[in-house]
Design a protein around this motif. Structure first.
Motif, PDB file in Angstrom:
ATOM      1  N   THR A  78      50.933 -13.039 -41.529  1.00 27.33           N
ATOM      2  CA  THR A  78      51.838 -11.905 -41.442  1.00 27.33           C
ATOM      3  C   THR A  78      51.248 -10.705 -42.168  1.00 27.33           C
ATOM      4  O   THR A  78      50.837 -10.817 -43.335  1.00 27.33           O
ATOM      5  CB  THR A  78      53.206 -12.248 -42.064  1.00 27.33           C
ATOM      6  OG1 THR A  78      53.763 -13.361 -41.371  1.00 27.33           O
ATOM      7  CG2 THR A  78      54.158 -11.054 -41.967  1.00 27.33           C
ATOM      8  N   THR A  80      51.769  -7.463 -44.115  1.00 30.78           N
ATOM      9  CA  THR A  80      52.871  -6.933 -44.919  1.00 30.78           C
ATOM     10  C   THR A  80      52.741  -5.451 -45.212  1.00 30.78           C
ATOM     11  O   THR A  80      53.692  -4.835 -45.706  1.00 30.78           O
ATOM     12  CB  THR A  80      52.985  -7.701 -46.240  1.00 30.78           C
ATOM     13  OG1 THR A  80      51.742  -7.584 -46.964  1.00 30.78           O
ATOM     14  CG2 THR A  80      53.274  -9.168 -45.981  1.00 30.78           C
ATOM     15  N   SER A  92      50.168 -11.463 -46.040  1.00 31.17           N
ATOM     16  CA  SER A  92      51.153 -12.068 -46.930  1.00 31.17           C
ATOM     17  C   SER A  92      50.507 -12.953 -47.992  1.00 31.17           C
ATOM     18  O   SER A  92      51.116 -13.207 -49.038  1.00 31.17           O
ATOM     19  CB  SER A  92      52.151 -12.893 -46.115  1.00 31.17           C
ATOM     20  OG  SER A  92      51.485 -13.840 -45.298  1.00 31.17           O
TER      21      SER A  92
END
Length: 399
Positions: A78, A80, A92
């Motif tokens: 992910t 961020t 992440s």
């Protein structure tokens, strides 16, 4: 030069494919939040949900393709944050990835059902969602679908085909009413009624519990499975937090460039300054991901490209197959012209704005989409009688 694509869906996959097809030999990284490689979403509410298509058939590329084309694929990652000054994306796990050009293709998230017990409703967006629903919906299952849009109707059709008892709840008076108008909306309502689907129109959901779905009027709809298809939200938080211009999606020009010339956007999140339509358009359909990914990639390579594809989507429900091309702006009051027979569900529908065809839909009539597209692009004022006449060749309407 280093190219980074954030978003492991169809738009991102087609973008990295295009970078290699166009001869770019530098570093390319594709980052996806899901733990599987990029796949196409239409089968999730159609063939996969019906059990006709194997899950493996949805993937854009083979597992080996990414290594063979020297594309670094980071699944289950992910992003961020985007540091535009340093030209890095932050993951992440704390790692950072540098870029010279960045493509955001972060897609959309289904809207959760905002009522007590709404978390009980299943949502359909990912491959695992489709498999979960497929396992839950079997012969004799009582299914309540909330929302009579395209996803809701496709799920209803798949569930009914699998032998489930299906009820659909919709706030409007007809399915797809705002998109298609009453006449064509009734075609879809009747299609499902003939398959013994029960509709509750003009209905509000008050809550979901172990017994089923409770409506605002006090009615209880028993349900073993509740599925919500009430729209999606474009995933623009990353772009917004990076300071990019955002308004109903990420604002991009005809080249799909954002307010930062080194960052581009594609797919569901791209709100495009459309050169043909003369207005901003954001469309959440498969063809948008398919076509914006390659255009963004070519723009990232410095090519003078322009995204002027007309919005396109399709559906398959029971024995009805449909393609739609064009765009009717929200708030417009188009005139409907039908070529063929609504009752037999073999027709072409045209929506006219100021005498010009803005959109067309072919239902169980095939190999005419390109001709409809050409009619729309011509911008010609066309006699409605000629549009309605099956004896008039569509290709002749633009000559």
């Amino acid at each position: 030069m280093t190219y980074v694509v954030v978003g492991g869906g169809l738009a991102g996959a087609k973008a990295v494919e295009t970078l290699r097809d166009e001869g770019f030999g530098g570093p390319v990284t594709l980052i996806g939040a899901e733990t599987v490689r990029p796949y196409e979403r239409p089968p999730l509410s159609k063939g996969v949900l019906l059990g006709n298509d194997e899950p493996e058939s949805v993937f854009v590329h083979t597992p080996e393709w990414y290594a063979e084309h020297d594309v670094t694929l980071r699944t289950g990652s992910t992003v961020t944050g985007v540091d535009r000054a340093a030209k890095t994306v932050r993951l992440s796990d704390g790692a950072t990835v540098a870029y010279d050009k960045l493509l955001l293709a972060t897609g959309s998230t289904p809207r959760p059902l905002p009522v007590p017990g709404g978390e009980r409703a299943l949502l359909l967006r990912t491959l695992s969602d489709s498999q979960r629903i497929s396992e839950a919906v079997t012969d004799g299952t009582q299914v309540v679908v909330i929302g009579a849009g395209w996803i809701g109707l496709e799920v209803a059709a798949a569930a009914r085909t699998r032998g489930a008892a299906v009820t659909v709840v919709e706030t409007a008076a007809l399915p797809l009413q705002a998109v298609l108008g009453d006449d064509i909306a009734n075609v879809f309502a009747n299609l499902h009624r003939e398959q013994d689907v029960t509709f509750h129109f003009g209905a509000e959901v008050a809550g979901v519990d172990e017994k089923g779905v409770r409506l605002a009027d006090g009615a209880l709809l028993p349900a073993d499975v509740v599925i919500a298809g009430i729209g999606v939200r474009p995933n623009v938080d990353l772009a917004s937090e990076a300071g990019l211009a955002v308004d109903n999606g990420v604002l991009v020009d005809r080249r799909l460039a954002t307010s930062d010339p080194d960052i581009f956007a594609a797919g569901d999140i791209a709100n495009v300054d459309h050169p043909l339509l003369g207005q901003r358009v954001r469309v959440e359909h498969w063809a948008t991901a398919l076509n914006t990914g390659p255009v963004a990639a070519k723009a990232m390579l410095g090519q003078d490209v322009s995204y002027d594809k007309l919005p396109y989507f399709f559906t398959d429900q029971y024995d009805l197959g449909m393609e739609y091309v064009g765009y009717v702006a929200r708030g417009a009051s188009p005139d409907l012209v039908v070529r063929g027979d609504l009752e037999s569900r073999e027709f072409i529908a045209f929506w006219l704005v100021d005498g010009r065809v803005a959109a067309g839909m072919n239902v169980n009539v095939w190999d005419v989409t390109d001709q409809i597209d050409a009619v729309i692009r011509s911008g010609a004022r066309i006699d409605p009688a000629r549009l309605a006449d099956p004896g008039v060749d569509l290709a002749s309407l633009t000559s």
